[in-house]
Motif scaffolding. Sequence first.
Motif, PDB file in Angstrom:
ATOM      1  N   UNK A 253      20.702  29.635  32.401  1.00  0.00           N
ATOM      2  CA  UNK A 253      20.573  28.851  33.483  1.00  0.00           C
ATOM      3  C   UNK A 253      20.422  27.621  33.183  1.00  0.00           C
ATOM      4  N   UNK A 254      21.305  26.994  32.130  1.00  0.00           N
ATOM      5  CA  UNK A 254      21.188  25.589  31.718  1.00  0.00           C
ATOM      6  C   UNK A 254      22.766  25.271  31.994  1.00  0.00           C
ATOM      7  N   UNK A 255      23.377  25.737  32.924  1.00  0.00           N
ATOM      8  CA  UNK A 255      24.647  25.367  33.255  1.00  0.00           C
ATOM      9  C   UNK A 255      24.692  23.939  34.048  1.00  0.00           C
ATOM     10  N   UNK A 256      25.055  22.981  33.692  1.00  0.00           N
ATOM     11  CA  UNK A 256      25.193  21.902  34.740  1.00  0.00           C
ATOM     12  C   UNK A 256      26.269  21.908  35.560  1.00  0.00           C
ATOM     13  N   UNK A 257      26.513  21.328  36.908  1.00  0.00           N
ATOM     14  CA  UNK A 257      27.489  21.143  37.702  1.00  0.00           C
ATOM     15  C   UNK A 257      27.006  20.861  38.987  1.00  0.00           C
ATOM     16  N   UNK A 386      39.132  20.479  42.668  1.00  0.00           N
ATOM     17  CA  UNK A 386      37.732  20.342  42.368  1.00  0.00           C
ATOM     18  C   UNK A 386      37.405  21.870  41.968  1.00  0.00           C
ATOM     19  N   UNK A 387      36.838  22.185  40.910  1.00  0.00           N
ATOM     20  CA  UNK A 387      36.245  23.335  40.571  1.00  0.00           C
ATOM     21  C   UNK A 387      34.877  23.632  40.906  1.00  0.00           C
ATOM     22  N   UNK A 388      34.823  24.433  41.981  1.00  0.00           N
ATOM     23  CA  UNK A 388      33.307  24.446  42.685  1.00  0.00           C
ATOM     24  C   UNK A 388      32.836  25.756  42.543  1.00  0.00           C
ATOM     25  N   UNK A 412      38.501  17.725  38.978  1.00  0.00           N
ATOM     26  CA  UNK A 412      36.916  17.527  38.878  1.00  0.00           C
ATOM     27  C   UNK A 412      36.293  18.831  38.431  1.00  0.00           C
ATOM     28  N   UNK A 413      35.634  18.909  37.189  1.00  0.00           N
ATOM     29  CA  UNK A 413      35.156  20.147  36.764  1.00  0.00           C
ATOM     30  C   UNK A 413      33.577  20.205  37.233  1.00  0.00           C
ATOM     31  N   UNK A 414      33.714  20.955  38.293  1.00  0.00           N
ATOM     32  CA  UNK A 414      32.077  21.010  38.691  1.00  0.00           C
ATOM     33  C   UNK A 414      31.472  22.287  38.321  1.00  0.00           C
ATOM     34  N   UNK A 415      31.646  22.970  37.598  1.00  0.00           N
ATOM     35  CA  UNK A 415      31.214  24.195  36.981  1.00  0.00           C
ATOM     36  C   UNK A 415      30.985  24.201  35.479  1.00  0.00           C
ATOM     37  N   UNK A 416      31.820  23.506  34.752  1.00  0.00           N
ATOM     38  CA  UNK A 416      31.671  23.394  33.131  1.00  0.00           C
ATOM     39  C   UNK A 416      32.027  24.833  32.770  1.00  0.00           C
ATOM     40  N   UNK A 431      37.684  15.450  34.552  1.00  0.00           N
ATOM     41  CA  UNK A 431      36.418  14.824  34.864  1.00  0.00           C
ATOM     42  C   UNK A 431      35.235  15.846  34.897  1.00  0.00           C
ATOM     43  N   UNK A 432      34.629  15.986  33.830  1.00  0.00           N
ATOM     44  CA  UNK A 432      33.700  17.199  34.079  1.00  0.00           C
ATOM     45  C   UNK A 432      32.309  16.747  34.410  1.00  0.00           C
ATOM     46  N   UNK A 433      31.481  17.570  35.250  1.00  0.00           N
ATOM     47  CA  UNK A 433      30.152  16.858  35.555  1.00  0.00           C
ATOM     48  C   UNK A 433      29.199  16.862  34.299  1.00  0.00           C
ATOM     49  N   UNK A 434      28.624  15.845  33.887  1.00  0.00           N
ATOM     50  CA  UNK A 434      27.372  15.871  32.817  1.00  0.00           C
ATOM     51  C   UNK A 434      28.163  15.440  31.572  1.00  0.00           C
ATOM     52  N   UNK A 435      29.473  15.411  31.636  1.00  0.00           N
ATOM     53  CA  UNK A 435      30.044  15.156  30.326  1.00  0.00           C
ATOM     54  C   UNK A 435      30.516  13.662  30.147  1.00  0.00           C
ATOM     55  N   UNK A 436      30.824  13.283  28.941  1.00  0.00           N
ATOM     56  CA  UNK A 436      31.307  11.963  28.817  1.00  0.00           C
ATOM     57  C   UNK A 436      32.713  11.882  29.473  1.00  0.00           C
ATOM     58  N   UNK A 437      32.415  11.341  30.662  1.00  0.00           N
ATOM     59  CA  UNK A 437      33.404  11.663  31.898  1.00  0.00           C
ATOM     60  C   UNK A 437      34.659  11.075  31.358  1.00  0.00           C
ATOM     61  N   UNK A 438      34.895   9.990  30.703  1.00  0.00           N
ATOM     62  CA  UNK A 438      36.291   9.562  30.333  1.00  0.00           C
ATOM     63  C   UNK A 438      36.732  10.043  29.114  1.00  0.00           C
ATOM     64  N   UNK A 439      36.048  10.856  28.452  1.00  0.00           N
ATOM     65  CA  UNK A 439      36.644  11.463  27.187  1.00  0.00           C
ATOM     66  C   UNK A 439      36.337  13.010  27.047  1.00  0.00           C
ATOM     67  N   UNK A 440      36.126  13.582  28.049  1.00  0.00           N
ATOM     68  CA  UNK A 440      35.978  15.040  27.959  1.00  0.00           C
ATOM     69  C   UNK A 440      36.880  15.583  27.261  1.00  0.00           C
ATOM     70  N   UNK A 441      36.532  16.376  26.302  1.00  0.00           N
ATOM     71  CA  UNK A 441      37.337  17.197  25.335  1.00  0.00           C
ATOM     72  C   UNK A 441      36.579  18.351  24.801  1.00  0.00           C
TER      73      UNK A 441
END
Length: 442
Positions: A253-257, A386-388, A412-416, A431-441
């Motif tokens: 229960x620690x998955x951000x999104x 968008x991944x929802x 746009x990765x809404x569930x990581x 662009x993944x929520x909560x991640x370094x949006x411009x360099x998510x890898x």
Amino acid sequence: MAMKITVIGLGYLGATHAIAMAELGHEVIGIEPNPKRLGDLQNGLIPFHEPGLPEALQKVLEKGNIKFKENHDEESFEADMHFLCVGTPQLPGSYAANTEYLHAAIDALAPYLREDAVIAGKSTVPVGTAAELTAALAAKVGFVPHLAWNPEFLREGTALEDSLRPDRIVIGVNDERSEELLRKVYEPITDLGTPFLVTDIPTAELVKVAANSFLATKISFINAMAEIAEVSGADAVKLAEAIGYDERIGNKFLRNGIGFGGGCLPKDIRAFMARAEQLGVGSAVDFLEDVDQVNLRRRNRVVEIAQSELGSLSGKKVLVLGAAFKPDSDDLRDSPAIAVAKLLLAAGANVMIHDPISLENVNAQHPEFDTEQDLLAAAQGAEAVVLATEWREYRELNPAHIGAVVANRLLIEGRNALPVADWQNAGWRVIALGRNVHAAAN
Ligand code: UDX
């Protein structure tokens, strides 16, 4: 030993409980006034998507120890136990839970209630509800009924498994008879070593809302960290992993999104706030308002990202992957995916929704959206995806295949939940929520 029981209200909770009880060997009478739901169950069909449940229903129907009826009749009088499983939805225009269906359920049961029978409430209720129901019923039947509370913790998608092999069974009781019968009914489960907790009734009523509030808080905590991560160049997915190794915190229960939804978490935290306020201790759970607000803000974040990437969304096609509030469910109640789709629509986008199993519900409940069952057809010409809802089908998607049909490879990765590097290697800007949006890898 097999017991004769009724299960009153056959929604998600009740239908699953009734089938689980029959599977344990009890003789079950399910009561459901909704003709469509009743007809489905009588014909061996489950009126919602829940893995494993249709097969289990077939099995107990063939065994002959379950039947479904619209109303109680003389047979209910023979039952030793009655489980109350009706809904307690959020009241319109208020945070409070609506308990009128519980009152209607006990009114309907009253003429068929034996004095030595036990009623166990399973619905999620404001603390104090059992006492109200007991008083109302006593006034009707002329004796003080055995009424206990027995919260249910099942999750959609794993409902039957959660019912047959729960983490724990909690019963709140006022009298020995209730404890005796509840122990008996759950014996096949407790024989496997499942913890069995006996509490007073208010504690049992509180357990469910406390558990759901804790879970909601955990999700909003990591979503709050995601807000910080997004402006500081940190990565909330790695952060969750790093703090999750601490056993006191745990990694679940620690998955951000885009946050929590469904028929329980959102309404339960609101009902808890309303009840605490009535009891004069509203400030004790003030933090749940923030939990709710953080959760709702994450939905807007998707639209902000889409706008910052595409400029005006007016007339631009956005594909929303997933409609259900979580995978393996066709439940759209308070679905973050639907909420995101609505916000995108309001921002002018042409929203296309894909979902492996819930499009029929989307079409019936949200006709404003375009839907398409074929994923590649749905993706045709999209300017953003968008991944929802993290369905397995999406987690295993070949990013090159879908990349070949979209107009613009923006995810746009809404569930990581997707393998970001694979998508990037296939030419997607992720662009993944909560991640370094411009360099998510990775
Ligand atoms: C919940 C409780 O888990 C269950 O014990 C209770 O009986 C009913 O409410 P459920 O509503 O089926 O069950 O869903 P759950 O698996 O808890 O997920 C709730 C929401 O939280 C989903 O929208 C899910 O996508 C979201 N979630 C979950 C996250 O956003 N991040 C996570 O890390 C976990």
